[in-house]
Design a protein around this motif. Structure first.
Motif, short mmCIF file in Angstrom:
data_model
loop_
_atom_site.label_atom_id
_atom_site.label_comp_id
_atom_site.label_asym_id
_atom_site.label_seq_id
_atom_site.Cartn_x
_atom_site.Cartn_y
_atom_site.Cartn_z
N ALA A 1 8.71 -2.96 -1.90
CA ALA A 1 9.22 -3.30 -0.57
C ALA A 1 10.69 -3.68 -0.63
N ALA A 2 11.09 -4.40 -1.68
CA ALA A 2 12.48 -4.86 -1.79
C ALA A 2 13.47 -3.71 -1.93
N ASN A 3 13.00 -2.53 -2.39
CA ASN A 3 13.88 -1.37 -2.46
C ASN A 3 14.49 -1.04 -1.10
N HIS A 4 13.83 -1.46 -0.05
CA HIS A 4 14.20 -1.00 1.28
C HIS A 4 14.87 -2.07 2.13
N ILE A 5 15.38 -3.09 1.45
CA ILE A 5 16.27 -4.05 2.13
C ILE A 5 17.65 -3.39 2.20
N LEU A 6 18.07 -3.02 3.39
CA LEU A 6 19.36 -2.35 3.56
C LEU A 6 20.48 -3.36 3.78
N ILE B 1 7.39 3.49 -10.09
CA ILE B 1 8.70 3.21 -10.68
C ILE B 1 9.67 4.34 -10.39
N GLN B 2 9.20 5.57 -10.43
CA GLN B 2 10.05 6.71 -10.12
C GLN B 2 10.51 6.65 -8.67
N ALA B 3 9.61 6.27 -7.76
CA ALA B 3 10.00 6.12 -6.36
C ALA B 3 11.01 5.00 -6.20
N SER B 4 10.78 3.88 -6.91
CA SER B 4 11.71 2.75 -6.85
C SER B 4 13.09 3.14 -7.36
N ASN B 5 13.12 3.87 -8.47
CA ASN B 5 14.40 4.25 -9.06
C ASN B 5 15.22 5.16 -8.15
N PHE C 1 0.82 -1.21 0.00
CA PHE C 1 0.00 0.00 0.00
C PHE C 1 0.86 1.27 0.00
N LEU C 2 2.07 1.17 0.49
CA LEU C 2 2.95 2.33 0.57
C LEU C 2 3.85 2.48 -0.67
N SER C 3 3.61 1.65 -1.68
CA SER C 3 4.52 1.62 -2.84
C SER C 3 4.46 2.89 -3.68
N ALA C 4 3.31 3.54 -3.76
CA ALA C 4 3.25 4.78 -4.55
C ALA C 4 4.14 5.85 -3.93
N GLU C 5 4.28 5.82 -2.61
CA GLU C 5 5.15 6.78 -1.94
C GLU C 5 6.62 6.37 -2.01
N HIS C 6 6.88 5.06 -1.84
CA HIS C 6 8.25 4.63 -1.56
C HIS C 6 8.76 3.52 -2.46
N TYR D 1 15.62 4.71 -5.16
CA TYR D 1 16.31 3.82 -4.24
C TYR D 1 17.11 2.75 -4.97
N GLY D 2 17.34 2.93 -6.26
CA GLY D 2 18.21 2.02 -7.00
C GLY D 2 17.51 0.95 -7.79
N GLY D 3 16.17 0.89 -7.75
CA GLY D 3 15.43 -0.10 -8.51
C GLY D 3 15.52 -1.49 -7.92
N ILE D 4 14.88 -2.45 -8.59
CA ILE D 4 14.93 -3.85 -8.19
C ILE D 4 15.12 -4.70 -9.45
N VAL D 5 15.14 -6.00 -9.30
CA VAL D 5 15.34 -6.90 -10.44
C VAL D 5 14.25 -6.69 -11.49
N LEU D 6 13.00 -6.56 -11.07
CA LEU D 6 11.90 -6.30 -12.01
C LEU D 6 12.13 -4.95 -12.66
N ASP D 7 12.50 -4.94 -13.94
CA ASP D 7 13.03 -3.75 -14.59
C ASP D 7 11.97 -2.94 -15.35
N LEU D 8 10.88 -2.63 -14.69
CA LEU D 8 9.92 -1.70 -15.27
C LEU D 8 10.55 -0.32 -15.40
N ASP D 9 10.18 0.40 -16.44
CA ASP D 9 10.65 1.78 -16.61
C ASP D 9 9.46 2.72 -16.43
N ASP D 10 9.76 4.01 -16.37
CA ASP D 10 8.68 4.97 -16.13
C ASP D 10 8.22 5.65 -17.42
N SER D 11 8.30 4.91 -18.53
CA SER D 11 7.85 5.47 -19.81
C SER D 11 6.33 5.46 -19.95
N ALA D 12 5.65 4.69 -19.11
CA ALA D 12 4.19 4.57 -19.24
C ALA D 12 3.58 4.13 -17.92
N ASP D 13 2.32 4.47 -17.73
CA ASP D 13 1.54 3.88 -16.64
C ASP D 13 1.15 2.47 -17.08
#
Length: 501
Positions: free
Chosen positions: A184-189, A390-394, A176-181, A396-408
């Protein structure tokens, strides 16, 4: 004895001894060896109550029906390492279980081989100084949300509290917090990982950074994670719940989903609109899960959904923990179920009604074909994937799932549940046909110019076992190289099931 006889005698001894040693290595029984050599590791056999209790902790009864030779319950990374050392001496297939959410048989379940259950790797330790939380993979997310109450912080986790921590994070994790941040995997430190050779390592930005990148959506291809250290975010009360709609509102709901995905700019908001068909009479209903990261959403955020009359409305202000526990009520229990996915670009407003209805009708046609299967429920969840995630994910460095922010986009989740294993073949055929037909439909709209031609990888957490997660990625080679580095013998690919790279 002649020289030739001596040589023959020596060779005979060599081959007999080698055969004995070879057979001894390959006949090593992991369960009995662990029980004898490592009594500190709990080893459960089928006659024990706890064995059967652990097996019931799967979302799909098809996974519960698989009977491992034993269940191993390590309490530390060292005990996981000890288990892998024994497994390295034989060729037994095995499985590793976190929360039991995946319905794909043999991914986190096993028949005849040992099952490593992480249920005792269940720490939840919040560090107020660093504002991080160390979480064991054996937790369900409601364990984490409960423990975080009173801290004023929260980690991104499952939208239903009963989802397990381990598989969710390794698959990417949409919350639920993904649009903000972001994911979830982005935040494994940092992660503590036991590699195929039983070595215990840390993966962080400063130690084994490639391994850290690989576990953020790479599944179980790189090791067994025994703990995750996660970034947390401020958290107060939230607003959420479900609204139940009749199937007659389908066109209006599809329009609301499309509009929300394109036009909502409030990153505190989240939805999971889910259509269902159930029973021989093909009852059509919609559940829409709502979330707002605050005590009350602005009126315009969900306005189009609120304008549609609902049969039930449970939305209210509550704690985050209360919301994810409430959402557990919509987990279908005591059934076999399958899960699959597809990714689609978002249609523009001009062709939106045609495309959204076309995808829905494609699903509905197959869904009704299993209506007379006992206990059958077919569902399609439309998970908005706006550029903001995707912009929020990027950031934090992105994840393996390589979606780009070219489209909704929209990530579609497809589920079938039913009572009896006798109907497995029909359910499997329906599952494959559903995601195949939807993929064909999406490609047809792209070819006709009604959808943009963009990259459409699959979301691992929702993938069916026959779907090609790695084949739909552009960056597969990077992770293959990392896998070769940490598992050059291909241990996980040979000995476990999953989305192998």
């Amino acid at each position: 004895m002649s020289f030739v006889q001596t040589i023959r005698s020596s060779l005979y001894f060599f081959f007999v001894t080698s055969a004995f040693l070879f057979n001894s290595v390959h006949s090593v029984d992991t369960c009995s060896t662990i029980a004898r050599a490592h009594p500190e590791i709990s080893t459960l056999y089928s006659q024990l109550v706890e064995y059967n209790v652990t097996l019931k902790d799967y979302w799909s009864t098809a996974c519960s029906a698989l009977k491992p030779s034993c269940i191993l319950l390590p309490r530390s990374a060292q005990q996981v390492s000890d288990i892998l050392k024994v497994l390295g001496q034989n060729d037994e297939p095995f499985a590793v279980k976190s929360g039991g959410h995946s319905p794909n048989k043999y991914f986190a379940s096993i028949a005849g081989g040992p099952l490593i259950s992480t249920k005792l790797l269940n720490e939840v330790n919040y560090n107020a100084l660093t504002e991080t939380v160390r979480v064991g993979p054996g937790n369900h997310w409601h364990n984490v949300s409960f423990a975080m109450q009173g801290t004023g912080r929260n980690a991104i986790g499952g939208r239903m509290g009963d989802v397990g921590v381990g598989g969710y994070l390794l698959g990417g994790g949409l919350g639920f917090l993904s649009a903000e941040h972001g994911w979830a995997a982005n935040h494994i430190l940092e992660a503590e990982v036991v590699l195929a050779n039983a070595t215990i390592v840390k993966a962080s930005n400063t130690s084994n950074p490639d391994l850290l990148a690989a576990i953020k959506g790479g599944g179980g291809n790189f090791g067994i994670v025994t703990s995750f250290t996660l970034r947390t975010f401020p958290q107060d009360n939230v607003w959420g719940g479900i609204r139940l709609y009749t199937g007659g509102n389908t066109p209006a709901l599809l329009a609301a989903i499309r509009d929300y995905t394109e036009n909502n700019k409030d990153v505190k908001a989240g939805i999971i609109p889910t259509a269902e068909v159930t029973g021989a009479n093909f009852v059509n209903i919609w559940f829409v899960f709502f979330f707002y990261n605050g005590p009350k959403p602005p009126k315009d955020v969900f306005a189009k959904f609120m304008a549609i009359p609902s049969l039930v409305d449970t939305t209210k202000t509550r704690t985050y923990d209360d919301l994810v526990r409430f959402n557990n009520n919509f987990v279908i229990r005591n059934s076999i179920y399958t899960i699959a996915t597809e990714t689609m670009p978002l249609p523009n407003a001009t062709v939106g009604a045609e495309v959204m209805q076309g995808i829905y009708d494609t699903w509905h046609k197959v869904a009704t074909s299993v209506g007379r299967v006992p206990g059958a429920v077919a569902s399609i969840a439309w998970q908005p994937m706006p550029k903001a995630i995707i912009q929020a994910s990027n950031q934090y460095g992105g994840i393996v799932l390589d979606l780009d922010d070219s489209a909704d986009r929209i990530i579609i989740e497809l589920d079938y549940s039913y009572f009896n294993s006798a109907d497995d073949a029909q359910a499997e055929a329906a599952t494959v046909k559903t995601y195949t037909d939807i993929k064909d439909k999406v490609e047809g709209y792209i070819e006709a110019g009604k959808l943009p031609d963009v990259h459409l990888p699959l979301f691992m957490n929702d993938c069916y076992h026959r779907q090609d997660y790695w084949g739909r990625l552009k960056n597969k080679d990077r992770y293959m190289a990392i896998r070769e580095k940490v598992d050059p013998e291909g241990f996980w690919k040979k000995r476990t099931k999953g989305f192998a790279i």
